[in-house]
Design a protein around this motif. Structure first.
Motif, mmCIF file in Angstrom:
data_model
loop_
_atom_site.group_PDB
_atom_site.id
_atom_site.type_symbol
_atom_site.label_atom_id
_atom_site.label_comp_id
_atom_site.label_asym_id
_atom_site.label_seq_id
_atom_site.Cartn_x
_atom_site.Cartn_y
_atom_site.Cartn_z
ATOM 1 N N VAL A 282 0.981 -1.136 -0.008
ATOM 2 C CA VAL A 282 -0.156 0.008 0.021
ATOM 3 C C VAL A 282 0.935 1.300 -0.091
ATOM 4 N N ASP A 283 0.236 2.423 -0.476
ATOM 5 C CA ASP A 283 1.254 3.710 -0.266
ATOM 6 C C ASP A 283 1.749 3.971 0.954
ATOM 7 N N GLY A 284 2.900 4.301 1.286
ATOM 8 C CA GLY A 284 3.330 4.985 2.405
ATOM 9 C C GLY A 284 4.557 5.705 2.687
ATOM 10 N N GLU A 285 4.948 6.073 3.702
ATOM 11 C CA GLU A 285 6.057 6.874 4.057
ATOM 12 C C GLU A 285 6.994 5.884 4.885
ATOM 13 N N ILE A 286 8.289 5.699 4.608
ATOM 14 C CA ILE A 286 9.406 4.944 5.204
ATOM 15 C C ILE A 286 9.706 5.435 6.608
ATOM 16 N N THR A 287 9.542 4.607 7.491
ATOM 17 C CA THR A 287 9.638 5.503 8.935
ATOM 18 C C THR A 287 11.022 4.661 9.321
ATOM 19 N N GLU A 288 11.511 3.538 9.055
ATOM 20 C CA GLU A 288 12.666 2.887 9.536
ATOM 21 C C GLU A 288 13.100 1.953 8.050
ATOM 22 N N GLY A 289 14.708 2.177 8.002
ATOM 23 C CA GLY A 289 15.479 1.543 7.171
ATOM 24 C C GLY A 289 15.353 2.150 5.730
ATOM 25 N N HIS A 290 16.185 1.587 4.851
ATOM 26 C CA HIS A 290 16.191 2.279 3.476
ATOM 27 C C HIS A 290 16.368 0.848 2.467
ATOM 28 N N ALA A 291 15.634 1.178 1.353
ATOM 29 C CA ALA A 291 15.719 0.226 0.360
ATOM 30 C C ALA A 291 15.891 0.666 -1.124
ATOM 31 N N THR A 292 16.035 -0.379 -2.115
ATOM 32 C CA THR A 292 16.163 -0.350 -3.485
ATOM 33 C C THR A 292 14.674 -0.636 -4.160
ATOM 34 N N ILE A 293 14.076 0.220 -4.589
ATOM 35 C CA ILE A 293 12.795 -0.041 -4.777
ATOM 36 C C ILE A 293 12.488 0.085 -6.771
ATOM 37 N N ASP A 294 11.863 -1.074 -7.091
ATOM 38 C CA ASP A 294 11.573 -1.110 -8.539
ATOM 39 C C ASP A 294 10.215 -0.602 -8.687
ATOM 40 N N GLU A 295 10.066 0.497 -9.351
ATOM 41 C CA GLU A 295 8.929 1.361 -9.606
ATOM 42 C C GLU A 295 8.451 1.418 -10.955
ATOM 43 N N SER A 296 8.925 0.301 -11.743
ATOM 44 C CA SER A 296 8.844 0.323 -13.427
ATOM 45 C C SER A 296 7.056 -0.045 -13.424
ATOM 46 N N MET A 297 6.651 -0.709 -12.616
ATOM 47 C CA MET A 297 5.257 -1.103 -12.683
ATOM 48 C C MET A 297 4.505 0.364 -12.928
ATOM 49 N N LEU A 298 4.973 1.434 -12.241
ATOM 50 C CA LEU A 298 4.105 2.612 -12.233
ATOM 51 C C LEU A 298 4.754 3.671 -13.050
ATOM 52 N N THR A 299 6.019 3.455 -13.261
ATOM 53 C CA THR A 299 6.733 4.743 -14.071
ATOM 54 C C THR A 299 7.062 4.375 -15.346
ATOM 55 N N GLY A 300 7.322 2.810 -15.777
ATOM 56 C CA GLY A 300 8.033 2.556 -17.015
ATOM 57 C C GLY A 300 9.313 2.629 -17.000
ATOM 58 N N GLU A 301 10.078 3.129 -15.846
ATOM 59 C CA GLU A 301 11.432 3.263 -15.809
ATOM 60 C C GLU A 301 12.090 2.018 -15.030
ATOM 61 N N PHE A 302 12.911 1.347 -15.695
ATOM 62 C CA PHE A 302 13.328 0.093 -14.970
ATOM 63 C C PHE A 302 14.567 0.398 -14.013
ATOM 64 N N GLU A 303 15.134 1.689 -13.970
ATOM 65 C CA GLU A 303 16.058 1.774 -13.253
ATOM 66 C C GLU A 303 15.551 1.841 -11.584
ATOM 67 N N SER A 304 16.155 1.267 -10.876
ATOM 68 C CA SER A 304 15.640 1.178 -9.380
ATOM 69 C C SER A 304 16.118 2.444 -8.718
ATOM 70 N N VAL A 305 15.254 2.613 -7.725
ATOM 71 C CA VAL A 305 15.203 4.164 -6.859
ATOM 72 C C VAL A 305 15.562 3.543 -5.438
ATOM 73 N N ASP A 306 16.624 4.643 -4.896
ATOM 74 C CA ASP A 306 16.885 4.361 -3.430
ATOM 75 C C ASP A 306 16.101 5.013 -2.694
ATOM 76 N N LYS A 307 15.312 4.593 -1.583
ATOM 77 C CA LYS A 307 14.491 5.373 -0.955
ATOM 78 C C LYS A 307 14.858 5.268 0.536
ATOM 79 N N ARG A 308 14.927 6.146 1.317
ATOM 80 C CA ARG A 308 15.339 6.182 2.618
ATOM 81 C C ARG A 308 14.230 6.851 3.599
ATOM 82 N N GLN A 309 14.330 6.836 4.866
ATOM 83 C CA GLN A 309 13.504 7.453 5.794
ATOM 84 C C GLN A 309 12.985 8.930 5.554
ATOM 85 N N GLY A 310 11.657 8.785 5.322
ATOM 86 C CA GLY A 310 10.865 10.139 5.012
ATOM 87 C C GLY A 310 10.416 9.957 3.544
ATOM 88 N N ALA A 311 10.909 8.952 2.693
ATOM 89 C CA ALA A 311 10.579 8.970 1.212
ATOM 90 C C ALA A 311 9.279 8.186 1.180
#
Length: 802
Positions: free
Chosen positions: A350-379
């Motif tokens: 579900v949609d949300g805000e990262i409160t702890e940890g960081h991750a590499t997210i594949d958002e190609s399903m939404l954006t069509g861009e296959f380059e992964s995105v780094d997401k940290r706390q607050g993202a």
């Protein structure tokens, strides 16, 4: 002579009426009582369609209506329960909105019929039918009509409907596809048998057969043709019946007339040796038409899956933190502020805000861009995207019903509500063409009949079959559906389909600077303070003010490691596009552009403030200034080269120096700097008054008014909700190369629609004189008409290819 109904019996079916005057209907200015809601509904339909004289001349009672109609309505009433609506009804301001799966939609005329009928219903505010997806998006006022009432209105005109649910919608499609295949298979099998008998007689393969044998073969052909007419062709009769009940004409009416009249004529003359029965033409007509309808259905479903399949990326369950322990729950039960754990390799539920940890997210399903995105706390992260690396805890910000993937699907459906002019033209043409075809058919028959031609009837049937406007009805919706599916696959959403048409007329492209041409990630390059001893305190105050703002500039201050907890702000205000203000410790602080602060040439610090990005004032006295820098996006220069055929300019609220620097680096000739939202709006209107068609790109709150005013507007990347609401097109990724795809696809879609319409109209114009002159037999006409429709559908599917 009309029958007499005994007193106390149902006036419609003649059976005992145990309900008294519960179901009255006024027939021929006199009230009569019916025995059940079914008889009442049928009798009312007869009266409303001007056929009440039926009751004067009938010789037998009518068949009893659907006595379970009241039970059906009771079942529909369940959908009025708030608890049930929570899952599929959306609040849209004062109105409610729902997406329905509608069974029985066969062509564009069905969509038009539904829209026309529901538009008359009190309380319905908007109706848009996506024929390809077999869905309807309806907005209504719940105080004026209930959801069960809407479902009843659809049922009354012959369409079963249920709230859209991906699994049930897919099951509905599979059932409909199986039905098509059964009808198609039967028609194909019987066509082969009947054609063998017909060809053998045409080419004397049986030798010189006698009259008795000819009649025998005709009877066999009749027997083989009957299930094709009654079962395989039923899809066309039902569509024609719905149109007739709604007092309108669609293309299936001419199809129905052609099939039934040919069949009845053959049945009457089956015993005549020299008569032409054309049973093979009926079978071929139904078979070819079913092939084109089946291929059309498959194509539209394939295009629609590109969008609707995004729901399949949402996991069913999620791991929720409850009292310090992880508990597996249904994803759709998650509420705002719930904490959810997502491990590496799992899909974010579900949609949300990262409160702890960081991750590499594949958002190609939404954006069509296959380059992964780094997401940290607050993202922010979005449901359906994949956590490729890292363990994160997210705080739910939107329930599944309002998640990004569901918003995408609703936007796609809503887009079809605003049809391009060429689509409206095609709709009108296909309806009027059906009337013209019927008129030409009647004229043709009359002409050949007066010439004493024995083939008059069959020539008229050939005209009816050959000029059926199926291809014309498919010309626009098939191309639009494929174009929108292709854009959706590339991470681009259209909020209105007519934007595709307007994009082809664009002359000027106007860019916002911050967040559109630049990354929108500012960093503070220089700080000036009037009193050096107050630098830390003023930085703390500026940061406390900025962290409350959505403007990209705020991110530059949020990166500073400054404690702001002791800064208590009251009366915080945002002046969109200008600056922010608030009271701290009894003083009014303002932070924004020089115009917002009110700095003039007489100010004592005018030299120190030269080209400052933002200025901080305390009780109207300048106390600090900040210079910020932003990087240009890496793909912008290449995109602008591709857009060399358009007049490009920058429209920004930033300083003249910053805007000019970006323009020089990108080779953009025109700049409009230090513009307030009102001034931006005036700039766009001035361009439009000069006869220019303007495409505006922006991403901030301050861009919303100008986005709404532009001929076509595009919200870029992680735009604010206000900007997305005002925009016509939303780019889910922050890269501008998607704009090139939008403009290219708009031109391709328009070209395909024109090609389809030229082909459809050209074919009908070419074949009409041939059919009227008697050069086409009915089976030749059926083959030509079906091939025409298949060509239109195939031409549209080419939009799905790269």
């Amino acid at each position: 002579m009309a029958i007499n109904v005994s007193k106390g019996d149902c006036f419609h079916c003649g059976l005992p009426n145990l309900e008294g005057d519960k179901y009255p209907v006024t027939i021929l200015h006199k009230t009569h009582n019916m025995c059940c809601p079914g008889c009442q509904a049928v009798a009312s339909a007869i009266v409303e369609n001007g056929l009440e004289s039926y009751y004067q001349f009938r010789t037998e009672p009518a068949t009893k209506g659907d006595s379970a109609l009241d039970n059906t309505m009771n079942k529909l009433a369940v959908y009025d329960e708030p608890e049930l609506q929570e899952e599929f009804v959306f609040e849209n301001g004062k109105h409610k909105q729902i997406q329905l799966t509608v069974e029985g939609i066969t062509c564009a005329a069905c969509g038009w019929l539904i829209e026309k009928q529901l538009a008359k219903v009190v309380g319905v505010k908007q109706v848009s039918v996506n024929v390809g997806a077999r869905r309807a998006m309806i907005a209504w006022n719940d105080k004026e009509i209930k959801l069960s009432g809407l479902l009843k209105q659809l049922k009354n005109i012959g369409y079963e409907s249920l709230p859209f649910q991906a699994d049930k919608h897919e099951a509905s499609f599979q059932n409909e596809q199986k039905s098509y295949l059964k009808k198609l298979g039967l028609a194909g099998l019987m066509t082969m048998q009947v054609m063998m008998l017909a060809m053998a007689q045409y080419f004397d393969l049986f030798g010189d057969i006698d009259a008795e044998s000819t009649r025998y073969f005709n009877w066999i052909s009749l027997v083989l043709t009957t299930p094709v007419v009654l079962y395989s062709g039923s899809v066309f009769y039902l569509s024609a019946l719905k149109a007739t009940m709604a007092k309108t004409i669609n293309m299936d009416i001419s199809v129905t007339v052609a099939i039934l009249s040919t069949y009845i004529a053959g049945f009457i003359t089956v015993n005549q040796v020299d008569a032409e029965v054309y049973f093979e033409s009926i079978c071929m007509f139904v078979f070819f038409l079913l092939i084109s309808r089946y291929l059309e259905q498959r194509t539209r479903h394939k295009a629609n899956q590109i969008s609707s399949n995004m729901l399949k990326h949402i996991p069913v369950t999620a791991y929720k933190w409850i009292n310090g322990e992880l508990t597996s729950v249904l994803a759709k039960q998650l509420q705002v502020n719930d904490l959810v754990l997502v491990k590496a390799g799992e899909i974010i539920p579900v949609d949300g805000e990262i409160t702890e940890g960081h991750a590499t997210i594949d958002e190609s399903m939404l954006t069509g861009e296959f380059e992964s995105v780094d997401k940290r706390q607050g993202a922010y992260v979005y449901g359906g995207t994949i956590n490729q690396l890292g363990v994160i805890t997210i705080k739910v910000t939107k329930t599944l019903k309002y998640a990004m993937v569901n918003q995408i699907l609703r936007l796609q459906e809503t887009a079809m509500a605003n049809k391009p002019k060429v689509a409206l033209l095609a709709d009108r043409l296909s309806r009027h063409f059906s009337i013209i075809v019927l008129a030409f058919t009647a004229f043709t028959y009359a002409f050949w009949y007066l010439q004493d031609s024995p083939h008059a009837f069959w020539i008229a049937i050939s005209v009816l079959v050959a000029t059926c406007p199926c291809a014309l009805g498919l010309a626009t919706p098939s191309a639009l559906t494929c174009a929108m599916a292709k854009l959706n696959k590339g991470g681009i959403l259209l909020k209105r389909a007519d934007a595709l048409e307007q994009l082809t007329d664009i002359s000027d492209i106007v860019f916002d600077k911050t967040g559109t041409l630049t990354c929108g990630e500012f960093s503070i390059q220089k700080v000036w303070v009037a009193d050096g001893s107050q630098k830390d305190a003023l930085l703390s105050i500026a940061t406390a003010l900025e962290v409350r703002s959505e403007h990209p500039i705020a991110k530059a201050f949020s990166k500073l490691d400054i404690d702001i907890k002791h800064q208590h702000i009251s009366n915080f205000r945002v002046s969109v596009g200008n600056g922010i203000s608030g009271n701290i410790n009894g003083h009014l602080y303002q932070l924004g552009s020089a115009n917002f602060i009110g700095i003039d040439n007489e100010n004592q610090f005018i030299n120190e403030l030269n080209d400052a990005t933002i200025v901080l004032a305390k009780d109207d006295c300048v106390v600090a200034a900040f210079w910020l820098a932003d990087k240009i996006k890496h793909d912008v220069a290449d995109v602008l080269k591709t857009l060399s055929g358009y007049e490009t300019s920058i429209l920004s609220g930033d300083s003249e120096k910053n805007v000019r620097d970006v323009a020089l680096k990108l080779g953009i000739g025109k700049t409009y700097a230090q513009r307030t939202p009102l001034q931006k709006l005036d700039t766009i209107k001035t361009l439009q008054q000069q006869g220019k068609k303007v495409l505006m790109l922006g991403d901030g709150i301050n861009d919303a008014p100008v986005l709404a005013a532009a001929d076509v507007s595009v919200a870029v990347g992680n735009a604010s909700d206000l900007a997305k609401n005002a925009a016509d097109v939303i780019l889910l990724n922050a890269q501008l190369d998607s704009l090139v795809l939008v403009l290219t696809m708009a031109k391709r879609a328009r070209r395909k629609i024109k090609q389809n319409m030229v082909w459809a109209i050209g074919y009908n114009v070419l074949v009409l004189p041939l059919a009227m002159a008697g050069f086409l037999t009915p089976w030749m006409a059926a083959l030509g008409m079906s091939i025409s429709s298949i060509i239109v559908v195939y031409n549209s599917t080419r939009l799905l290819k790269d």
